[in-house]
Design a protein around this motif. Structure first.
Motif, PDB file in Angstrom:
ATOM      1  N   VAL A 151       0.835  -1.191   0.000  1.00  0.00           N
ATOM      2  CA  VAL A 151       0.000   0.000   0.000  1.00  0.00           C
ATOM      3  C   VAL A 151       0.874   1.247   0.000  1.00  0.00           C
ATOM      4  O   VAL A 151       2.048   1.220   0.390  1.00  0.00           O
ATOM      5  CB  VAL A 151      -0.981   0.032   1.195  1.00  0.00           C
ATOM      6  CG1 VAL A 151      -1.923  -1.157   1.146  1.00  0.00           C
ATOM      7  CG2 VAL A 151      -0.251   0.095   2.524  1.00  0.00           C
ATOM      8  N   THR A 152       0.268   2.351  -0.447  1.00  0.00           N
ATOM      9  CA  THR A 152       0.973   3.627  -0.554  1.00  0.00           C
ATOM     10  C   THR A 152       0.080   4.744  -0.040  1.00  0.00           C
ATOM     11  O   THR A 152      -1.083   4.523   0.302  1.00  0.00           O
ATOM     12  CB  THR A 152       1.342   3.908  -2.017  1.00  0.00           C
ATOM     13  OG1 THR A 152       0.133   3.993  -2.794  1.00  0.00           O
ATOM     14  CG2 THR A 152       2.232   2.820  -2.589  1.00  0.00           C
ATOM     15  N   LEU A 192      10.832   2.108  -1.443  1.00  0.00           N
ATOM     16  CA  LEU A 192      10.704   3.410  -2.093  1.00  0.00           C
ATOM     17  C   LEU A 192       9.750   4.333  -1.347  1.00  0.00           C
ATOM     18  O   LEU A 192       9.965   5.543  -1.301  1.00  0.00           O
ATOM     19  CB  LEU A 192      10.229   3.217  -3.535  1.00  0.00           C
ATOM     20  CG  LEU A 192      11.248   2.610  -4.500  1.00  0.00           C
ATOM     21  CD1 LEU A 192      10.552   2.146  -5.771  1.00  0.00           C
ATOM     22  CD2 LEU A 192      12.351   3.603  -4.811  1.00  0.00           C
ATOM     23  N   ARG A 193       8.694   3.769  -0.767  1.00  0.00           N
ATOM     24  CA  ARG A 193       7.718   4.612  -0.070  1.00  0.00           C
ATOM     25  C   ARG A 193       8.282   5.184   1.226  1.00  0.00           C
ATOM     26  O   ARG A 193       7.720   6.116   1.805  1.00  0.00           O
ATOM     27  CB  ARG A 193       6.438   3.833   0.201  1.00  0.00           C
ATOM     28  CG  ARG A 193       6.522   2.808   1.326  1.00  0.00           C
ATOM     29  CD  ARG A 193       5.290   1.921   1.413  1.00  0.00           C
ATOM     30  NE  ARG A 193       5.418   0.946   2.487  1.00  0.00           N
ATOM     31  CZ  ARG A 193       4.592  -0.082   2.666  1.00  0.00           C
ATOM     32  NH1 ARG A 193       3.581  -0.284   1.830  1.00  0.00           N
ATOM     33  NH2 ARG A 193       4.767  -0.911   3.675  1.00  0.00           N
ATOM     34  N   ASN A 194       9.377   4.629   1.708  1.00  0.00           N
ATOM     35  CA  ASN A 194      10.020   5.097   2.936  1.00  0.00           C
ATOM     36  C   ASN A 194      11.331   5.796   2.585  1.00  0.00           C
ATOM     37  O   ASN A 194      12.388   5.470   3.104  1.00  0.00           O
ATOM     38  CB  ASN A 194      10.252   3.920   3.887  1.00  0.00           C
ATOM     39  CG  ASN A 194      10.716   4.381   5.263  1.00  0.00           C
ATOM     40  OD1 ASN A 194      10.328   5.462   5.729  1.00  0.00           O
ATOM     41  ND2 ASN A 194      11.553   3.585   5.901  1.00  0.00           N
ATOM     42  N   ALA A 249      -9.278   4.219   1.974  1.00  0.00           N
ATOM     43  CA  ALA A 249      -8.644   4.436   3.279  1.00  0.00           C
ATOM     44  C   ALA A 249      -8.598   5.933   3.562  1.00  0.00           C
ATOM     45  O   ALA A 249      -7.699   6.398   4.249  1.00  0.00           O
ATOM     46  CB  ALA A 249      -7.246   3.837   3.289  1.00  0.00           C
ATOM     47  N   ILE A 250      -9.552   6.662   3.049  1.00  0.00           N
ATOM     48  CA  ILE A 250      -9.620   8.118   3.004  1.00  0.00           C
ATOM     49  C   ILE A 250      -8.615   8.626   1.965  1.00  0.00           C
ATOM     50  O   ILE A 250      -8.981   9.260   0.994  1.00  0.00           O
ATOM     51  CB  ILE A 250      -9.408   8.794   4.369  1.00  0.00           C
ATOM     52  CG1 ILE A 250     -10.467   8.286   5.369  1.00  0.00           C
ATOM     53  CG2 ILE A 250      -9.502  10.311   4.238  1.00  0.00           C
ATOM     54  CD1 ILE A 250     -10.303   8.824   6.788  1.00  0.00           C
ATOM     55  N   GLU A 251      -7.351   8.369   2.181  1.00  0.00           N
ATOM     56  CA  GLU A 251      -6.303   8.582   1.193  1.00  0.00           C
ATOM     57  C   GLU A 251      -5.463   7.317   1.144  1.00  0.00           C
ATOM     58  O   GLU A 251      -5.137   6.734   2.182  1.00  0.00           O
ATOM     59  CB  GLU A 251      -5.410   9.774   1.556  1.00  0.00           C
ATOM     60  CG  GLU A 251      -6.049  11.135   1.415  1.00  0.00           C
ATOM     61  CD  GLU A 251      -6.108  11.622  -0.030  1.00  0.00           C
ATOM     62  OE1 GLU A 251      -5.659  10.901  -0.935  1.00  0.00           O
ATOM     63  OE2 GLU A 251      -6.611  12.747  -0.230  1.00  0.00           O
ATOM     64  N   GLY A 252      -5.098   6.899  -0.049  1.00  0.00           N
ATOM     65  CA  GLY A 252      -4.252   5.717  -0.135  1.00  0.00           C
ATOM     66  C   GLY A 252      -4.258   5.110  -1.516  1.00  0.00           C
ATOM     67  O   GLY A 252      -4.982   5.534  -2.420  1.00  0.00           O
ATOM     68  N   GLY A 253      -3.417   4.118  -1.694  1.00  0.00           N
ATOM     69  CA  GLY A 253      -3.327   3.381  -2.939  1.00  0.00           C
ATOM     70  C   GLY A 253      -2.611   2.079  -2.684  1.00  0.00           C
ATOM     71  O   GLY A 253      -2.218   1.769  -1.557  1.00  0.00           O
ATOM     72  N   ALA A 254      -2.446   1.287  -3.741  1.00  0.00           N
ATOM     73  CA  ALA A 254      -1.744   0.014  -3.608  1.00  0.00           C
ATOM     74  C   ALA A 254      -1.128  -0.363  -4.944  1.00  0.00           C
ATOM     75  O   ALA A 254      -1.644  -0.012  -6.003  1.00  0.00           O
ATOM     76  CB  ALA A 254      -2.682  -1.081  -3.124  1.00  0.00           C
ATOM     77  N   VAL A 292       0.692   8.064  -6.061  1.00  0.00           N
ATOM     78  CA  VAL A 292       1.982   7.552  -5.597  1.00  0.00           C
ATOM     79  C   VAL A 292       2.137   6.078  -5.964  1.00  0.00           C
ATOM     80  O   VAL A 292       3.243   5.614  -6.265  1.00  0.00           O
ATOM     81  CB  VAL A 292       2.140   7.776  -4.077  1.00  0.00           C
ATOM     82  CG1 VAL A 292       3.357   7.035  -3.532  1.00  0.00           C
ATOM     83  CG2 VAL A 292       2.265   9.260  -3.771  1.00  0.00           C
ATOM     84  N   ALA A 293       1.038   5.329  -5.970  1.00  0.00           N
ATOM     85  CA  ALA A 293       1.109   3.924  -6.356  1.00  0.00           C
ATOM     86  C   ALA A 293       1.628   3.784  -7.789  1.00  0.00           C
ATOM     87  O   ALA A 293       2.507   2.950  -8.066  1.00  0.00           O
ATOM     88  CB  ALA A 293      -0.268   3.278  -6.225  1.00  0.00           C
TER      89      ALA A 293
END
Length: 373
Positions: free
Chosen positions: A60-61, A212-214, A192-197, A66-67
């Motif tokens: 998830v992102t 990469l997300r971190n 998730a209100i805001e989010g992606g995968a 961003v995903a």
């Protein structure tokens, strides 16, 4: 100027579980004092999504945009990525932020997805990926597009932003392509209100996306393609709670679509957009196509509905269209979609009286020369 309606009908009302369910889930996060940095609730949401898709490789992102960006980065894309000319701006923007160059091609007229012939014609030695969009949850022609990608020796990355719960030829839509991406924004059926995968189907990408997300931190130092693309524990807790409600929301949306079909049946200048055979349920959006002789185009229809308390979106034109996007050639069908495609309000809790009001307002607009002009 008509006064705003005191009971606006928005494009989508986010699905939210009852506070009796959501409150304790959020309370557990606060009490744990683990709020971010790949905590247990993020990993639980990844496991739930993985189980729902039937794919183990899921990360998830922080957003659907961003995903796409991190999917491209995880694949190491450098060069040109073929994208549809009619798509939400996030698609091309994410490709650019990943360090590649989006190149737009025309769409199929019927299903509004990337035209495989146009994609094939656009492939060059600079092409590093093909990125179709499952527009409004309608599958792109993945069989033809996968063949083009295989012939070119590049990955097929499918943006399935609103595709949760949609199946195609007996498989989850998110299981198609070498890699697929999902949006978990509040406007989507599950969120998730805001989010992606990011979903790895034939390519293992989840581990790379997690790094990469971190900020790309890890052995040997931080990767230059890294960013802050994490999802918080609070968002993940919401995502898990909403995901449990998704089957019931799908049932409600199918009923709403049936009511729309009845209410709009007598309006001969618009019709519901087609959905590719073998796919369903069609629950991501309520997209309509305006006839060439319709009294208004897409932008004018949205402008006429707004002061009457009805929100609609023409996602392929106006403020949503990226200026100066590189193109492989003319895209007349995408241009036509910008003029003719509108998304009307659509969510599971939409009442029959609200749908009737939308239909009545559409009829009124057609009868009013000042609005239709």
């Amino acid at each position: 100027m008509t006064a705003p309606h005191d009971d606006p009908i928005v494009v989508v009302r986010p699905l939210l579980p009852a506070w009796q369910t959501l409150g304790p889930a959020l309370g557990e996060v606060i009490e744990s004092q683990v709020l971010t940095n790949d905590g247990p609730r993020v990993r639980r949401l990844e496991a739930l999504l993985s189980a729902g898709i039937g794919r183990a490789d899921v990360a998830v992102t922080g957003s659907g945009t961003v995903a796409i960006q991190l999917a491209c980065a995880a694949l190491g894309l450098r060069g040109e990525v073929i994208v549809p000319a009619a798509a939400f701006p996030a698609v091309a923007q994410a490709v650019l932020r990943a360090g590649a160059t989006p190149v737009a091609v025309d769409i199929e007229d019927t299903y509004l997805t990337a035209d495989p012939d146009a994609v094939a014609a656009a492939v060059t030695s600079r092409t590093c990926a093909i990125l179709p969009v499952h527009t409004f949850g309608c599958p792109a022609d993945v069989t033809a597009l996968q063949a083009v990608a295989a012939s070119a020796g590049v990955p097929l990355v499918c943006d399935a932003a609103p595709g949760w719960g949609v199946y195609y030829q007996g498989r989850p839509l998110l299981s198609y392509g070498d890699v697929a991406t999902l949006s978990l924004h509040a406007t989507k059926l599950t969120h998730a209100i805001e989010g992606g995968a990011v979903v790895g189907n034939t390519r293992e990408v989840a581990a790379a996306v997690r790094r990469l997300r971190n900020f790309g931190t890890g052995p040997g130092g931080a990767l230059s393609a890294g960013t802050n693309g994490r999802m918080s524990e609070l968002h993940a807790a919401v995502g898990a709670a909403v995901l449990a409600e998704a089957p019931a929301e799908i049932t409600r949306r199918r009923a709403v679509r049936a009511l729309y079909r009845q209410a709009l049946a007598g309006i001969d200048w618009l019709r519901l957009c087609a959905f590719r055979p073998g796919a369903g349920p069609n629950v991501a959006a309520l997209a309509v196509r305006l006839a060439p002789d319709a009294p208004v185009d897409a932008e004018r229809l949205c402008d006429a509905l707004q002061p009457r308390g009805i929100h609609a979106r023409a996602y392929f034109g106006g403020r949503y269209r990226i200026a100066r996007l590189a193109a492989a050639g003319p895209a007349p069908r995408a241009d036509e979609a910008a003029r003719r495609i509108v998304c009307l309000p659509f969510w599971g809790g939409l009442r029959e009286s609200q749908i009737a009001r939308i239909a009545d307002t559409l009829r009124m607009i057609a009868r009013t020369p000042a609005l239709a002009g």
